[in-house]
Write an enzyme that holds these catalytic residues in place. Structure first.
Site, short mmCIF file in Angstrom:
data_model
loop_
_atom_site.label_atom_id
_atom_site.label_comp_id
_atom_site.label_asym_id
_atom_site.label_seq_id
_atom_site.Cartn_x
_atom_site.Cartn_y
_atom_site.Cartn_z
N THR A 12 40.45 75.78 109.35
CA THR A 12 41.43 75.13 108.46
C THR A 12 42.82 75.72 108.62
O THR A 12 43.82 75.01 108.49
CB THR A 12 40.95 75.26 106.99
N SER A 54 34.82 75.97 112.51
CA SER A 54 33.88 77.05 112.81
C SER A 54 32.43 76.58 112.78
O SER A 54 31.53 77.29 113.24
CB SER A 54 34.10 78.26 111.91
N THR A 87 36.65 79.26 108.09
CA THR A 87 36.00 80.11 107.07
C THR A 87 34.50 79.88 106.97
O THR A 87 33.77 80.74 106.49
CB THR A 87 36.63 79.87 105.68
N ASP A 88 34.05 78.70 107.44
CA ASP A 88 32.64 78.35 107.20
C ASP A 88 31.65 79.32 107.85
O ASP A 88 30.60 79.61 107.28
CB ASP A 88 32.36 76.92 107.70
N1 ASP Z 1 36.17 73.53 108.20
C1 ASP Z 1 36.74 74.80 108.26
C2 ASP Z 1 36.08 75.69 109.29
O1 ASP Z 1 36.43 75.57 110.42
C3 ASP Z 1 36.74 75.44 106.96
C4 ASP Z 1 37.80 76.49 106.91
O2 ASP Z 1 38.27 76.98 107.89
O3 ASP Z 1 38.17 76.82 105.77
O4 ASP Z 1 35.24 76.51 109.01
#
Ligand code: ASP
Length: 322
Positions: A12, A54, A87-88
């Site tokens: 993100t 991710s 973050t995932d």
């Molecule tokens: N969809 C995102 C990811 O790549 C979520 C994030 O980064 O907050 O994990």
């Protein structure tokens, strides 16, 4: 001036919304981040590794990333490394890097919860905090860190605890190692125990099975029948499974498939307490290993790394010693 390399991987923090897309997608690269940062505090250079959410990152990619970071840290001209990441699955990539990178120099992961085109985008403040930590003397020898929402966490303990909030990360039962306040980096505690496992290849077929009330042994059976390299069980409470799982766990071990047990609880460790069937002591007697206070997803990463290094059974036992 301290030299920090920022490796971008997507997530993100790299994401923009636009009329041409059906939703937000990772687009920002190193040059875009460079343009957002204040000048003159650090020498920051960017290296674009990939640009993926991710959920598309694999442990094999994280191992490749870890090897590149290790190579960069050998250079006298690099004081620390930052990784921007979704973050995932950040808790998995960071822990893999923590296990396989052996360097006193800081390695700090970060990301964001808000998209770059949203009001209140948290990417710049998180990135700046991570750069400060990567350049800080007090962040040396702490293992891989996560800088998020002004707090610093150990990779071995950090978990994504909220699916939407900007303070999405915590280290349940442990808390942050430090704070990023303004321009200062304060570290008030050190990670309890750091492990280094030399590894150039992963055993990727490690399955994670969560013990759930009344569940039969089909998932365990499937892992055995499809030749899993290892099985991690996220057990009830202090390390307990439905009693009818014991013969199948025994079969996995007889077939030399290592089984690692951790708790599905957010905090605490596995321990011996009760006298009924399916308890900790039954599992121990069968010969499972315990991952203690590692979260189930981190225990899976550790078993992939440990088995990938082709250990002697005794060495594997030592890496999972209680
Ligand atoms: N969809 C995102 C990811 O790549 C979520 C994030 O980064 O907050 O994990």
């Amino acid at each position: 001036m301290k030299n920090v390399v920022v490796i971008t991987t997507g997530g993100t923090i790299s994401t923009k919304r636009g009329p041409q897309f059906s939703g937000a997608v990772p687009l920002l690269k190193g040059d875009d981040f460079l343009a957002m940062l204040p000048r003159g505090e650090y020498n920051v250079s960017f290296h674009d590794f990939t640009n993926l959410p991710s959920s598309h990152i694999t442990p094999a990619m994280s191992l490749d990333l870890a090897q590149r970071i290790s190579g960069m840290l050998l250079g006298d001209d690099v004081d620390g490394v930052v990784v921007t990441h979704g973050t995932d699955t950040l808790e998995e990539s960071t822990y893999l890097c923590d296990l396989v990178i052996e360097s006193p120099k800081p390695v700090v992961f970060t990301g964001s919860m808000r998209i770059a085109t949203d009001v209140g985008y948290d990417g710049v403040s998180n990135l700046m905090g991570a750069i400060r930590a990567a350049a800080a003397e007090q962040c040396r020898d702490l293992g891989v860190l996560v800088a998020f929402n002004d707090r610093l966490f150990a990779a071995s303990a950090v978990q994504k605890v909220h699916s939407q909030a900007v303070d999405a990360f915590d280290a349940p039962g442990i808390g942050p190692l430090g704070m990023l306040t303004g321009n200062t980096v304060r570290v008030h505690t050190r990670p309890a125990q750091r492990q280094f496992i030399p590894c150039s290849r992963l055993a990727e077929r490690v399955d994670l099975i969560v013990a759930t009330q009344g569940a039969d042994d089909r998932q365990l059976r499937a892992s055995i029948d499809t030749n899993a390299a290892g099985i991690v069980i996220a057990a009830f409470g202090g390390g307990r499974v439905p009693p009818w799982w014991l013969p199948t766990i025994q079969e996995a071990l007889t077939r030399r498939i290592p089984v690692v047990v951790t708790t599905r609880c957010l905090q605490g460790i596995c321990y011996d307490e009760y006298g009924y069937v399916g308890e900790y002591h039954d599992l121990k007697r069968l010969g499972v290993l315990f991952a203690q206070n590692l979260s189930p997803v981190k225990a899976r990463i550790k078993l992939m790394v440990a088995l990938g290094s082709n250990p002697h059974p005794q060495e594997l036992r030592e890496w999972f010693a209680e």
